[in-house]
Scaffold this motif. Structure first.
Motif, mmCIF file in Angstrom:
data_model
loop_
_atom_site.group_PDB
_atom_site.id
_atom_site.type_symbol
_atom_site.label_atom_id
_atom_site.label_comp_id
_atom_site.label_asym_id
_atom_site.label_seq_id
_atom_site.Cartn_x
_atom_site.Cartn_y
_atom_site.Cartn_z
ATOM 1 N N PHE A 169 -6.811 4.055 9.492
ATOM 2 C CA PHE A 169 -6.459 5.529 9.287
ATOM 3 C C PHE A 169 -5.026 6.091 9.815
ATOM 4 N N CYS A 170 -4.994 7.000 9.025
ATOM 5 C CA CYS A 170 -3.322 8.053 9.962
ATOM 6 C C CYS A 170 -3.731 8.808 11.089
ATOM 7 N N SER A 171 -3.427 8.332 12.048
ATOM 8 C CA SER A 171 -3.836 9.122 13.141
ATOM 9 C C SER A 171 -3.044 10.965 13.009
ATOM 10 N N LEU A 172 -2.112 10.627 12.189
ATOM 11 C CA LEU A 172 -1.781 12.424 12.184
ATOM 12 C C LEU A 172 -2.686 13.174 11.160
ATOM 13 N N VAL A 178 0.736 -0.871 0.207
ATOM 14 C CA VAL A 178 -0.240 -0.168 0.121
ATOM 15 C C VAL A 178 1.247 0.886 0.022
ATOM 16 N N SER A 179 0.976 2.273 -0.819
ATOM 17 C CA SER A 179 1.073 3.457 -0.588
ATOM 18 C C SER A 179 0.767 4.145 0.187
ATOM 19 N N ILE A 180 1.387 5.452 0.264
ATOM 20 C CA ILE A 180 0.944 6.200 0.792
ATOM 21 C C ILE A 180 0.910 7.638 0.498
ATOM 22 N N LYS A 181 0.208 8.168 -0.354
ATOM 23 C CA LYS A 181 0.894 9.335 -1.245
ATOM 24 C C LYS A 181 -0.128 10.135 -1.473
ATOM 25 N N GLY A 182 -0.197 11.670 -1.565
ATOM 26 C CA GLY A 182 -0.994 12.701 -2.013
ATOM 27 C C GLY A 182 -2.233 12.643 -0.707
ATOM 28 N N PHE A 183 -1.982 12.618 0.181
ATOM 29 C CA PHE A 183 -2.306 12.193 1.854
ATOM 30 C C PHE A 183 -3.782 11.243 1.878
ATOM 31 N N ALA A 184 -3.072 10.379 0.943
ATOM 32 C CA ALA A 184 -3.770 8.503 0.438
ATOM 33 C C ALA A 184 -3.198 7.206 0.528
ATOM 34 N N ASP A 207 4.344 10.936 0.515
ATOM 35 C CA ASP A 207 4.832 11.880 1.005
ATOM 36 C C ASP A 207 5.903 11.947 1.119
ATOM 37 N N GLU A 208 5.781 13.643 1.085
ATOM 38 C CA GLU A 208 7.004 14.799 1.908
ATOM 39 C C GLU A 208 6.949 14.619 3.713
ATOM 40 N N ASP A 209 5.234 14.232 3.291
ATOM 41 C CA ASP A 209 4.829 14.153 5.311
ATOM 42 C C ASP A 209 4.710 13.693 5.613
ATOM 43 N N PRO A 210 4.612 13.064 7.412
ATOM 44 C CA PRO A 210 4.677 11.910 8.443
ATOM 45 C C PRO A 210 3.724 11.650 8.340
ATOM 46 N N HIS A 211 3.010 9.796 7.925
ATOM 47 C CA HIS A 211 2.290 9.637 8.468
ATOM 48 C C HIS A 211 1.949 8.341 9.491
ATOM 49 N N THR A 212 1.032 8.495 9.629
ATOM 50 C CA THR A 212 0.977 6.461 10.223
ATOM 51 C C THR A 212 -0.017 5.550 10.031
ATOM 52 N N VAL A 213 0.034 3.978 10.520
ATOM 53 C CA VAL A 213 -0.924 3.585 10.113
ATOM 54 C C VAL A 213 -1.279 3.088 11.230
ATOM 55 N N THR A 214 -2.798 2.969 11.358
ATOM 56 C CA THR A 214 -3.102 2.599 12.827
ATOM 57 C C THR A 214 -4.364 2.045 12.223
ATOM 58 N N ALA A 215 -4.871 0.899 12.901
ATOM 59 C CA ALA A 215 -6.461 0.296 12.917
ATOM 60 C C ALA A 215 -7.182 1.350 14.192
ATOM 61 N N ASN A 216 -8.245 1.187 13.380
ATOM 62 C CA ASN A 216 -9.581 1.608 14.119
ATOM 63 C C ASN A 216 -9.749 0.732 15.410
ATOM 64 N N ASP A 217 -9.201 -0.760 15.631
ATOM 65 C CA ASP A 217 -9.845 -1.566 17.023
ATOM 66 C C ASP A 217 -8.336 -1.094 17.404
ATOM 67 N N ARG A 218 -7.383 -0.666 16.424
ATOM 68 C CA ARG A 218 -5.838 -0.277 17.540
ATOM 69 C C ARG A 218 -4.768 -1.657 17.612
ATOM 70 N N SER A 219 -5.600 -2.879 16.504
ATOM 71 C CA SER A 219 -4.742 -3.977 16.473
ATOM 72 C C SER A 219 -3.536 -3.791 15.739
ATOM 73 N N PHE A 220 -2.954 -2.634 15.152
ATOM 74 C CA PHE A 220 -1.980 -2.343 14.426
ATOM 75 C C PHE A 220 -1.888 -1.086 14.817
ATOM 76 N N HIS A 221 -0.625 -0.399 14.261
ATOM 77 C CA HIS A 221 -0.481 1.473 14.310
ATOM 78 C C HIS A 221 1.150 0.945 14.209
ATOM 79 N N SER A 222 2.042 1.578 13.534
ATOM 80 C CA SER A 222 2.610 2.193 13.135
ATOM 81 C C SER A 222 3.374 3.503 14.237
ATOM 82 N N ALA A 223 4.381 3.347 14.157
ATOM 83 C CA ALA A 223 5.317 5.234 14.031
ATOM 84 C C ALA A 223 4.798 5.955 13.047
#
Length: 119
Positions: A103-106, A40-46, A66-82
């Motif tokens: 979603f992206c928590s940022l 999965v790519s994260i680009k263009g805020f998507a 993207d140039e901006d930081p993003h996270t990958v966070t499960a709605n149920d918190r079963s996984f979460h990236s820095a």
């Protein structure tokens, strides 16, 4: 019996004895199944693709392009990236059937979903 006949009999006997051994070696050699991976790519805020369907045991890797930081966070918190900076990656292996919204928590407007289903 001529020496040629004896030699042919010995060759035939060796072949007959070695065939089962070759068969055993062949059947015991395990070939590893290819690893199941998806990206999965994260680009263009998507997240792209926004919805991804995978089989159980698949590892999904998100890459932030993207140039901006993003996270990958499960709605149920079963996984979460820095926070992922440009070109950083985060991977998670999905073992259980189900839908995993994230979603992206940022940037909470960025959403995606992994659907894990058999076969």
């Amino acid at each position: 019996m001529t020496s040629l006949s004896k030699s042919l009999r010995h060759v035939a006997l060796l072949l007959a004895l070695s065939t089962p051994v070759i068969g055993l070696v062949t059947t015991r050699t395990a070939i590893a199944a290819p690893a199941k991976t998806q990206a999965v790519s994260i680009k263009g805020f998507a997240f792209s693709p926004q919805v991804l369907t995978v089989a159980p045991g698949t590892t999904v890797t998100w890459t932030n392009v993207d140039e901006d930081p993003h996270t990958v966070t499960a709605n149920d918190r079963s996984f979460h990236s820095a926070a992922l900076d440009t070109d950083d990656k985060y991977s998670f292996t999905f073992t259980k059937l189900g839908d995993y919204a994230y979603f992206c928590s940022l940037h909470p407007h960025m959403t995606g979903k992994i659907v894990v289903k058999a076969g």
